[in-house]
Design an enzyme around this catalytic site. Structure first.
Site, short mmCIF file in Angstrom:
data_model
loop_
_atom_site.label_atom_id
_atom_site.label_comp_id
_atom_site.label_asym_id
_atom_site.label_seq_id
_atom_site.Cartn_x
_atom_site.Cartn_y
_atom_site.Cartn_z
N HIS A 105 0.84 -1.26 0.23
CA HIS A 105 0.25 0.07 -0.07
C HIS A 105 0.75 1.16 0.16
CE1 HIS A 105 -3.21 -2.77 2.17
NE2 HIS A 105 -3.37 -2.73 0.86
N HIS A 126 3.35 -3.52 6.49
CA HIS A 126 2.09 -2.71 6.44
C HIS A 126 2.09 -1.51 7.52
CE1 HIS A 126 -0.67 -5.14 3.40
NE2 HIS A 126 0.43 -5.96 3.70
N GLU A 184 1.96 -5.51 10.60
CA GLU A 184 1.63 -4.06 10.58
C GLU A 184 2.48 -3.54 11.78
OE1 GLU A 184 -1.19 -2.45 9.13
OE2 GLU A 184 -2.26 -4.38 8.15
N GLU A 205 1.52 3.26 3.04
CA GLU A 205 2.35 2.73 4.18
C GLU A 205 3.70 2.41 4.02
OE1 GLU A 205 -0.40 -0.62 4.92
OE2 GLU A 205 -2.13 0.59 4.50
#
Length: 526
Positions: A130, A237, A341, A133
């Site tokens: 993404h 991420h 993440e 990110e």
């Protein structure tokens, strides 16, 4: 590595023996392997190395790489300069281009960067899928810098690079990054590629048909992982602080199978969607979370966002998604991928990057070392030649994997007793029992017999080895007379739940609303 056909088989078998001996030097303990027939194979004691010290702290050289965000041109210059400065440790290649023509660079970091090392696993990190990110993108650049500057002085890094080929793709979505804005913690600007596609919703899906048109970036990654037998992978991420493991998707429950509206509301109170390797994937997630400075505390990023026990979650239990990269890696190629993440803010200010590195450095390194846990070995024919694309499945775990062109295989497993099912076209299938212990990988070399031979399944020969030695032949099933060969499956996948197909038939306005809410949820949390 080039092998002459005349002696390739003998060389590989010799290498398998050397590998078993060498593995004893990688752990501080000795052990003995249990013969599946009940006897113990007493292994010769080997002089062991002391436990490796923890990786040292990293001090960046600001002349080469500072804690700032790097645009694509700066990223390219850094990778090229690093490859030129450390030709014995790095190799730079592109797996394709983005919509707008930016290279998708991959840097190999290893003591053998330009060729596959026989018996040594390939692992990978993928960042910035993404575009908005980018913390993972910068962490991977610093990881490269850390590896090459620490190889000669850090025992742990030297061991890792001597025994592993590490492939690092810092940015999978350079076009999205180019339109993202520093300091933006939420929202979707830059998340998608230049055509407006979410690349982490663009892969084939096991549970539901994914009708989204394939994009150059995802096509490049699919081609990449089809050519290299990756054992372990992490996708970096931002937007949360958690290690998320497969499955990301789930079939609708029987109650909701005919109603997109029911499925929509179920999405946000979803149950876990567990793989056959749930124990391993949870373990890998915990390795990352527990070596992270904060993640294992399970503290929510914001009061309105979820907290995760021990800093890990099943992907579908968090929120289901269709077309995710980690499920594709696992189901299609048997590669254990975890979604990492690593920042509550999607695009935090650059001055925070140093702290993010300090939080993630140990996790990034220890996670890759898990590729050396479990079972590894070779599959040969009776002449000692490697069998390429032999299919292997651990019994009770219906996601399989295949051998490389050198007959190698790896599988991350936790301690216990297991049975492997080995198939190859033109050969009699074979079941082999083996044991995994905590201290070292189990070496398992399998010789398959041609199916044309008039033997029972027990005619296949298997050698089992552990640290410090090689086990003897292990007997098989009793002979069953004439054997009728079956065609080896190209790859094992878990049996599709009978109701999963119904999930693909939800159409209309409620399905559209459900997809829209999923997109909104993704933009907020990662």
């Amino acid at each position: 590595m080039i092998l002459r056909k005349s002696n390739a088989g003998q060389w590989l078998q010799l290498y398998a023996l050397i590998l078993i001996h060498a593995s004893s030097c990688h752990t501080p303990t000795s052990a003995k392997t249990v013969n599946p027939d009940g006897g113990e194979l007493h292994l010769q004691q080997q002089q062991q190395l002391q436990a490796l010290p923890e990786p040292r702290a990293y001090m960046p050289d600001s002349q080469n790489l500072d804690f700032v965000y790097h645009d694509h041109e700066e990223l390219t210059r850094f990778l090229r300069a690093t490859s030129a400065r450390y030709p014995n440790l790095t190799a730079l290649y592109s797996i394709g281009k983005s919509i707008q023509g930016r290279d998708l660079w991959v840097m190999v970091v290893s003591s053998s960067p330009y060729e596959h090392m026989i018996g040594k696993p390939d692992v990978k990190y993928v960042g910035n899928i993404h575009g908005n990110e980018p913390v993972g993108r910068e962490m991977l650049l610093h990881l490269i810098q850390y590896f090459v500057t620490s190889y000669s002085s850090d025992q742990y890094v030297k061991w890792l690079l001597d025994n592993t080929r590490i492939h690092i793709l810092p940015t999978m979505n350079p076009d999205g990054y180019a339109v993202s804005k520093e300091g933006t913690c939420d929202g979707g600007q830059g998340r998608y590629n230049a055509r407006g596609f979410d690349l982490n919703r663009n892969f084939p899906d096991y549970f539901k048909q994914n009708n989204k048109r394939g994009q150059p970036e995802t096509d490049a990654v699919k081609d990449w992982i089809s050519k290299i037998q990756f054992v372990l992978s992490g996708s970096l991420h931002g937007g949360a602080l958690v290690a998320s493991y497969p499955y990301d998707n789930t079939p609708n429950s029987r109650i909701c199978r005919s109603s997109a509206l029911c499925a929509m509301f179920q999405t946000y109170s979803a149950a876990p969607s567990l793989t056959p390797d749930d124990d391993v994937l949870k373990h890998l997630s915990l390795v990352y979370a527990r070596n992270h400075a904060k993640m294992s505390r399970g503290v929510a990023c914001k009061s309105a966002t979820p907290a995760f026990e021990n800093g890990i979650t099943n992907g579908a239990a968090w929120y289901p998604l269709t077309g995710g990269m980690q499920d594709y890696n696992y189901v299609w190629y048997g590669c254990m991928e975890i979604t990492l993440e690593i920042s509550c803010c999607k695009f935090p200010p650059a001055y925070e990057l140093k702290k993010y590195w300090e939080d993630n450095q140990l996790s990034l390194i220890k996670f890759l070392a898990e590729a050396h846990r479990g079972v590894q070995g070779f599959v040969f024919d009776p002449a000692g030649m490697p069998i390429e694309r032999a299919s292997i499945k651990i019994k009770g775990r219906d996601v399989g994997f295949q051998t490389t062109k050198y007959g190698e295989f790896w599988r991350i497993l936790l301690p216990g007793y297991y049975k492997a099912e080995v198939f190859a076209e033109g050969f009699a299938p074979r079941e082999v029992e083996f044991v995994i212990v905590e201290q070292h990988p189990t070496l398992l070399n399998v010789t398959l017999q041609p199916s044309k031979r008039m033997e029972g399944i027990g005619g296949a020969m298997v050698s089992v080895g552990g640290v410090g030695g090689v086990g003897g032949a292990v007997g098989g099933l009793p002979g069953v007379g004439m054997y009728r060969p079956i065609q080896a499956p190209q790859h094992y996948r878990p049996q599709m739940p009978p109701y999963a197909a119904a999930a693909t038939s939800d159409v209309g306005i409620f399905s559209t609303i459900s997809n829209g809410l999923n997109s909104l949820y993704s933009n907020i949390f990662g």
